[in-house]
Write a protein that holds these residues in place. Structure first.
Motif, PDB file in Angstrom:
ATOM      1  N   ALA A  74      36.444  51.371  23.415  1.00 27.56           N
ATOM      2  CA  ALA A  74      37.167  52.645  23.398  1.00 27.56           C
ATOM      3  C   ALA A  74      38.675  52.395  23.491  1.00 27.56           C
ATOM      4  O   ALA A  74      39.463  53.036  22.779  1.00 27.56           O
ATOM      5  CB  ALA A  74      36.701  53.545  24.543  1.00 27.56           C
ATOM      6  N   SER A  75      39.075  51.478  24.327  1.00 24.15           N
ATOM      7  CA  SER A  75      40.498  51.153  24.466  1.00 24.15           C
ATOM      8  C   SER A  75      41.038  50.563  23.171  1.00 24.15           C
ATOM      9  O   SER A  75      42.127  50.936  22.719  1.00 24.15           O
ATOM     10  CB  SER A  75      40.703  50.175  25.621  1.00 24.15           C
ATOM     11  N   ALA A  76      40.298  49.650  22.575  1.00 25.24           N
ATOM     12  CA  ALA A  76      40.733  49.025  21.320  1.00 25.24           C
ATOM     13  C   ALA A  76      40.858  50.065  20.205  1.00 25.24           C
ATOM     14  O   ALA A  76      41.826  50.037  19.434  1.00 25.24           O
ATOM     15  CB  ALA A  76      39.750  47.922  20.919  1.00 25.24           C
ATOM     16  N   ARG A  77      39.886  50.984  20.129  1.00 23.01           N
ATOM     17  CA  ARG A  77      39.965  52.051  19.115  1.00 23.01           C
ATOM     18  C   ARG A  77      41.215  52.898  19.319  1.00 23.01           C
ATOM     19  O   ARG A  77      41.947  53.178  18.377  1.00 23.01           O
ATOM     20  CB  ARG A  77      38.735  52.950  19.187  1.00 23.01           C
ATOM     21  N   ALA A  90      31.863  46.725  27.923  1.00 24.94           N
ATOM     22  CA  ALA A  90      32.176  46.714  26.491  1.00 24.94           C
ATOM     23  C   ALA A  90      32.546  48.106  25.990  1.00 24.94           C
ATOM     24  O   ALA A  90      33.424  48.242  25.125  1.00 24.94           O
ATOM     25  CB  ALA A  90      30.997  46.160  25.689  1.00 24.94           C
ATOM     26  N   GLU A  91      31.907  49.137  26.515  1.00 27.59           N
ATOM     27  CA  GLU A  91      32.272  50.505  26.119  1.00 27.59           C
ATOM     28  C   GLU A  91      33.743  50.759  26.412  1.00 27.59           C
ATOM     29  O   GLU A  91      34.453  51.345  25.586  1.00 27.59           O
ATOM     30  CB  GLU A  91      31.409  51.526  26.856  1.00 27.59           C
ATOM     31  N   VAL A  93      46.906  43.895  26.029  1.00 30.93           N
ATOM     32  CA  VAL A  93      47.023  45.360  26.096  1.00 30.93           C
ATOM     33  C   VAL A  93      45.635  46.003  26.161  1.00 30.93           C
ATOM     34  O   VAL A  93      45.412  46.951  26.918  1.00 30.93           O
ATOM     35  CB  VAL A  93      47.831  45.899  24.885  1.00 30.93           C
ATOM     36  N   VAL A  94      44.689  45.479  25.394  1.00 35.45           N
ATOM     37  CA  VAL A  94      43.322  46.013  25.413  1.00 35.45           C
ATOM     38  C   VAL A  94      42.680  45.768  26.780  1.00 35.45           C
ATOM     39  O   VAL A  94      42.047  46.668  27.347  1.00 35.45           O
ATOM     40  CB  VAL A  94      42.455  45.414  24.281  1.00 35.45           C
ATOM     41  N   VAL A  95      42.838  44.573  27.311  1.00 38.46           N
ATOM     42  CA  VAL A  95      42.265  44.252  28.625  1.00 38.46           C
ATOM     43  C   VAL A  95      42.825  45.201  29.683  1.00 38.46           C
ATOM     44  O   VAL A  95      42.079  45.751  30.504  1.00 38.46           O
ATOM     45  CB  VAL A  95      42.534  42.778  29.021  1.00 38.46           C
ATOM     46  N   GLU A  96      44.136  45.399  29.658  1.00 43.05           N
ATOM     47  CA  GLU A  96      44.771  46.279  30.652  1.00 43.05           C
ATOM     48  C   GLU A  96      44.296  47.721  30.519  1.00 43.05           C
ATOM     49  O   GLU A  96      44.088  48.407  31.531  1.00 43.05           O
ATOM     50  CB  GLU A  96      46.288  46.184  30.533  1.00 43.05           C
TER      51      GLU A  96
END
Length: 127
Positions: free
Chosen positions: A95-98, A90-91, A22-25
């Protein structure tokens, strides 16, 4: 600009933890630098070969459990290893993970053996 994962990248996500997928997407839709997934789940034989080749320092990699992915930056369709590109990727991952509330670790922030292409789920939450 919005990018999409290729079929090859999607295939390399097989066996990876659903939260990391989900984070990768989310990251590919958010990033300013296109990327491809180069590796997700690894078997112990592959991991041992990477250690022998000096590409990894551990036989206890998060790749063995599907808790890590490696990516490669794509510029004009070609793989690039320029360090600043990985900070920008990485940004998007962070940001997606947060936003998704999924704790993530970026290998580019490690004090020893910085690994810009590497992203993994936080060990404390995903043992």
């Amino acid at each position: 600009m919005s990018f999409r994962l290729s079929q090859r990248s999607r295939a390399r996500l097989q066996g990876v933890h659903p939260d990391l997928i989900v984070v990768v997407e989310a990251a590919i839709r958010r990033t300013e630098v296109d990327f491809m997934v180069t590796e997700g789940l690894r078997d112990p034989v592959r991991q041992a070969a990477l250690v022998r080749a000096g590409a990894s320092r551990t036989l206890n990699s998060r790749h063995l459990t599907g808790h890590a992915v490696d990516v490669a930056a794509l510029v004009e369709g070609r793989v690039r290893w320029d360090w600043p590109l990985y900070g920008r990727i990485a940004e998007a991952f962070k940001a997606s993970a947060r936003e998704l509330r999924i704790p993530l670790t970026w290998g580019g922030e490690w004090s020893r053996l910085r690994d810009g292409p590497h992203f993994e789920l936080d060990r404390k939450v995903y043992p």
